[in-house]
Design an enzyme around this catalytic site. Structure first.
Site, PDB file in Angstrom:
ATOM      1  N   GLU A  49       0.812  -1.212   0.000  1.00 48.89           N
ATOM      2  CA  GLU A  49       0.000   0.000   0.000  1.00 48.89           C
ATOM      3  C   GLU A  49       0.846   1.262   0.000  1.00 48.89           C
ATOM      4  O   GLU A  49       1.979   1.255   0.441  1.00 48.89           O
ATOM      5  CB  GLU A  49      -0.897   0.019   1.241  1.00 48.89           C
ATOM      6  CG  GLU A  49      -2.104  -0.878   1.092  1.00 48.89           C
ATOM      7  CD  GLU A  49      -2.981  -0.808   2.324  1.00 48.89           C
ATOM      8  OE1 GLU A  49      -3.320   0.326   2.719  1.00 48.89           O
ATOM      9  OE2 GLU A  49      -3.297  -1.866   2.879  1.00 48.89           O
ATOM     10  N   GLY A  50       0.267   2.330  -0.481  1.00 46.50           N
ATOM     11  CA  GLY A  50       0.951   3.616  -0.392  1.00 46.50           C
ATOM     12  C   GLY A  50       1.786   3.949  -1.610  1.00 46.50           C
ATOM     13  O   GLY A  50       2.470   4.958  -1.663  1.00 46.50           O
ATOM     14  N   CYS A  51       1.729   3.093  -2.624  1.00 46.27           N
ATOM     15  CA  CYS A  51       2.478   3.368  -3.847  1.00 46.27           C
ATOM     16  C   CYS A  51       1.510   3.835  -4.929  1.00 46.27           C
ATOM     17  O   CYS A  51       0.395   3.345  -5.010  1.00 46.27           O
ATOM     18  CB  CYS A  51       3.189   2.116  -4.337  1.00 46.27           C
ATOM     19  SG  CYS A  51       4.239   1.379  -3.085  1.00 46.27           S
ATOM     20  N   GLN A  52       1.959   4.782  -5.756  1.00 47.22           N
ATOM     21  CA  GLN A  52       1.124   5.215  -6.869  1.00 47.22           C
ATOM     22  C   GLN A  52       1.046   4.126  -7.926  1.00 47.22           C
ATOM     23  O   GLN A  52       0.051   3.950  -8.601  1.00 47.22           O
ATOM     24  CB  GLN A  52       1.719   6.489  -7.501  1.00 47.22           C
ATOM     25  CG  GLN A  52       1.093   7.745  -6.970  1.00 47.22           C
ATOM     26  CD  GLN A  52       0.639   8.653  -8.093  1.00 47.22           C
ATOM     27  OE1 GLN A  52       0.963   8.461  -9.269  1.00 47.22           O
ATOM     28  NE2 GLN A  52      -0.126   9.670  -7.745  1.00 47.22           N
ATOM     29  N   SER A  53       2.161   3.390  -8.082  1.00 49.39           N
ATOM     30  CA  SER A  53       2.150   2.238  -8.982  1.00 49.39           C
ATOM     31  C   SER A  53       1.969   0.995  -8.116  1.00 49.39           C
ATOM     32  O   SER A  53       2.208   1.021  -6.919  1.00 49.39           O
ATOM     33  CB  SER A  53       3.465   2.179  -9.743  1.00 49.39           C
ATOM     34  OG  SER A  53       4.547   2.321  -8.854  1.00 49.39           O
TER      35      SER A  53
END
Ligand SMILES: Cc1ncc(COP(=O)(O)O)c(C=O)c1O
Ligand SMILES: Cc1ncc(COP(=O)(O)O)c(C=O)c1O
Lengths: 149, 412, 412, 149
Positions: A49-53
């Site tokens: 979680e927390g990634c744009q990709s």
């Protein structure tokens, strides 16, 4: 090569490039070296979680060492994980948990590579350490490294 | 008509009014195409708020002292400015909120408490920002009501025939966006409102992406409620507007409660104040409201029609240039479209593209743009979005195209 | 310890930091004693926000571009500043709101939805501002719960024995003010919290009048929730803080919903983001948050203990001078009291007095101060309130006394 | 004396005072001349909203003319109502409804006398006009002034 050495090596490598385009190109290059996660692990449970990709990460224990595999749908992200894996994969849980990843700041990953979502980077590192912690706990339970919990 | 109407659109003068446009990013002149997320502020707005804090600051309404009076007048005059801007009938139909999201939450609570019960239906559209979906979902969950969704076609236009079918005697409200932040579609809100009104159903319009791009007349649209944010229309953060027709505002209960919005308070019973105070609990962001009025003055002086024409020219120009880029696919081809181009580059992740574009000193946004259902509809995970404002130029579009070229070279 | 701790309290320097103090009102030097309503802003705060708009403005969190990143970092660093200021355990326990009123409404809704049902009880005190009464009344009405009130004595102190009696197994929450805005009583909130906790009951503290007058440590107080406003602590309007212990914030549902605070949105189901985003729907007032952090830096640099000492000196001085004025009656004689003197002049309406005092260029507030129950308790319809801040002086108190003399002369 | 004349007179009166203290003193003086409302009307129904001080207002019809009585707990407010009554009381409903109260701006009542709560002043005038309107409507119903509704 110990973790310090690998980090120094990476810093040197990136030192060769004057501008950011070259650094990005190098990351793109590195992305091809990523030990790719088995397709069957590309499931929500392995998503970070927390990634744009999207980033999937898995770890296995081989001879007391943690071996990571991963993938991402974004190339630069893949390059970054490849770097993390280069430093952390094949180490003992203790090594992974105790060592500082100072190379990140030195090559400007945090400030410059992923402008807003250094969050994503932090999540990745956190997840990698969590795996190490889990394997360490497991080892201790089965008594393999002699310390008690 | 305004006297400035006869002058040309003086883009150099306009750019001069926005200090931030003259900075550098990554050692390159700054290009800002993230205007749908937030806009920059002209000097008039910055200086106006600065003046409040340096010269006249005081809490409003209940003070008998001079500066309290001055600030109260300025705050109420800001309300009148907003009223004129959207041509509401009465000042007290203008409620200051902290933004669009707060305004829609107000509506979902207060309208919902009064009018929505089990098995009732709320209609939204497939083009909504999360702010105009989630509060209605929560309301439906609380009241066991149903959320219905007007579908859209591949061009990003709503299916009005389906919409007509959808309305029934359980429909309590239609909540649609005026302009879609993700792909720029301008919805036929006047038509949508007219159809709902044939069934006696009120309509809330999310104007967050509309008011900065052309004139809006809530009486002409016959909107029952209309909401927007200051920060997206060259005003400050932390301020927004909830417009409601008087009869609705009189009918629905207050949302937040506290000081100023009450008439009498005892521990047994509280009675509420008149409009608009009934909906403005606590110390309002009066500095923000005054700053917003300055932004409106600036927009009106420049001329909304001229801004719209300038932005249309930019959009057409960008569309033309983008059409020539191999592997670039634009999402959203509505006949009526405003200021936003959302696109992907074949086989390239928007995030990769965004990171490289950033290095050119160009700000675009990548991702779902808080409109995940729109992305789902197109079967994609996100886009690169360039959203334009009154101060953008064709040269900036050229620079974006150049950056896209580099992206393709690197990841192609 | 801060290095400035060893320096004297340099009132001239401090006054120099507040531009508005140097203006005139009605051709007289401006004296501002309406600080409980709102405070003025030091240059640091004004210039900090100005800089955001001129140099770095961009919407936060979801952008990949440079300025979005800069603003995100500044916003999150403001959160960390607030955390340090009230000594919360975690950054994500700090929720930015638009003010105290919004924070209490958040609590009344979210805590209420999760924990309050029919016949349950909420305890407030007789000293509350309307903002800490009406939201609980509304909640009680919605849930058919009961509002209980801790009484106070003639000095304006709460009756702690009564309070102990009041708690029972239906009590779901105690909500009390840290400092009473109407008469300045400092409540023994640590004691109040301790007693509630013996019964496992959580406590919300309204800190709107506390944080600007001395250091607050939410861990030491063991407050479960703590709320305050930026504009009353030398920060901008439109920003406030809701602090909640992590376990409570995890348990209670979100209040407002919309963009940024969601994780996944489909029309069928929405999942929410982690703390603190779960409670920050929509574009937050990031400029306001950054301005608030500047205000906190200013307070901390000046030294809260020194501010408290200076204000205590002023309060004692004013009390001494007022005691010599015939027919002047002060309300509120609590042993612990802060910065506020609320009084009436025999046979003179506060409004008449306020209007004359205003002509001396002096700002005081008259009326019920959004605390009608406090007025009812004393059997009066309102008071004249002089509330003091870090920049006030003894000379200003003298000027107020002079104006009061004139009032008596005119209406006596 | 017609309404215009009375207003001119008031403006002249206030013109005599240089500073605000004197104007206030004059209002205090005037407050004593207020035709006081009967105690029995000092009830919530006769209270005017929007004033910081309490204002009670009543009106009666005498020979086709509206006669006002009022009271307030604040002296300056009383002085202000006394002024309003001096101009409006004893006039026909039409006079009251059609004439502009320009004297208010000329003596600075709005801007200077009641800084924030000019709201209160507006409420008072509104209430006085409402009474006039009510009596006018009543007259028309009973056919007294020949126009039809
Ligand atoms: C004790 C107290 N609580 C709450 C409030 C409400 O604060 P705000 O108007 O900033 O929401 C105030 C402000 O007067 C106050 O003094
Ligand atoms: C169409 C639309 N609605 C609502 C919002 C939410 O606005 P805010 O974040 O200012 O509350 C936005 C902002 O992105 C929007 O584009």
């Amino acid at each position: 090569m110990d973790m310090e050495k690998v980090q120094e090596e990476i810093v040197e490598e990136f030192g060769l490039f004057d501008d950011w385009m070259d650094k990005y190109n190098h990351l793109i290059e590195l992305s091809r070296s990523l030990p790719v996660i088995d397709e069957k692990y590309k499931k929500p449970e392995f998503l970070i979680e927390g990634c744009q990709s999207r980033v999937w990460l898995n770890a296995a224990m081989e001879d007391g060492r943690v071996v990571y595999t991963a993938d991402s749908d974004a190339v630069i992200t893949k390059g970054i994980i490849a770097l993390l894996i280069r430093v952390l994969s094949g180490r003992t849980p203790d090594e992974i948990l105790e060592n500082d990843l100072w190379f990140i700041d030195r090559i400007g990953l945090k400030e410059n590579l992923s402008p807003t979502r250094s969050n994503g980077l932090i999540s990745m590192i956190k997840q990698m350490k969590l795996y190490a912690l889990a394997y360490k706990a497991k080892n201790q339970k089965t008594g393999r490294n002699g310390e008690s919990g | 008509m305004l006297k400035t109407d006869k002058l040309e659109y003086n883009i150099e003068k306009i750019r001069g009014d926005f200090p931030i446009l003259h900075r550098q990013v990554h050692n390159k002149p700054f290009v800002y195409f993230d205007n749908a997320a937030t806009t920059h502020k002209p000097l008039e707005v910055i200086e106006r708020m600065d003046r409040v804090y340096r010269e006249t600051n005081s809490n409003i309404h209940r003070g008998v002292h001079y500066l309290s009076d001055v600030t109260t007048r300025e705050f109420e005059s800001a309300r009148e400015t907003v009223r004129g801007f959207i041509n509401a009938r009465n000042d007290h139909e203008i409620i200051f909120t902290s933004g669009t999201t707060a305004g829609i939450n107000l509506a979902a609570f207060s309208f919902g408490e009064r009018y929505v019960g089990e098995n009732d239906e709320i209609v939204v559209s497939a083009l909504e920002h999360h702010a105009n979906i989630v509060p209605w979902q929560m309301l439906c969950e609380r009241k066991r009501a149903k959320l219905r969704v007007i579908p859209m076609d591949d061009h990003g236009e709503l299916d009005i025939e389906e919409y007509k079918e959808m309305l029934n005697d359980r429909t309590r409200l239609v909540a649609v966006t005026h302009v879609a932040n993700s792909i720029g579609t301008v919805n036929p809100v006047k038509k949508i409102t007219g159809i709902a009104h044939e069934h006696g159903i009120p309509v809330l319009i999310d104007g967050a992406q509309a008011v900065q791009h052309g004139s809006v007349d809530v009486q002409d649209l016959d909107a029952d409620m209309y909401v927007f944010s200051g920060h997206k229309m060259y005003g400050p953060t932390g301020i927004g507007v909830f417009y409601g027709k008087e009869n609705i505002l009189e009918e629905i209960p207050p949302y937040q409660t506290g000081g100023e919005m009450v008439d009498q308070v005892t521990f047994e019973k509280t009675t509420f104040n008149q409009l608009p105070l009934k909906f403005e609990a606590g110390t309002p962001n009066y500095t923000g409201a005054i700053g917003l009025a300055a932004a409106i003055d600036y927009l009106v002086e420049t001329g909304l029609d001229k801004i719209a024409a300038h932005e249309k020219d930019l959009l057409d120009y960008a569309a033309g240039r983008f059409a020539q880029i191999d592997g670039l696919k634009v999402f959203g081809a509505a006949r009526e479209k405003i200021s936003v181009i959302s696109f992907v580059l074949e086989d390239i992740h928007p995030y990769d593209a965004g990171m490289v574009i950033d290095k050119f000193g160009i700000a675009v946004r990548t991702g779902t743009h808080c409109a995940q259902p729109v992305m789902d509809r197109f079967g994609i995970r996100g886009t690169i979005r360039a959203s334009m404002a009154m101060y953008n130029t064709r040269e900036e579009v050229d620079r974006l195209c150049e950056a896209i070229g580099k992206v393709k070279e690197m990841f192609g």
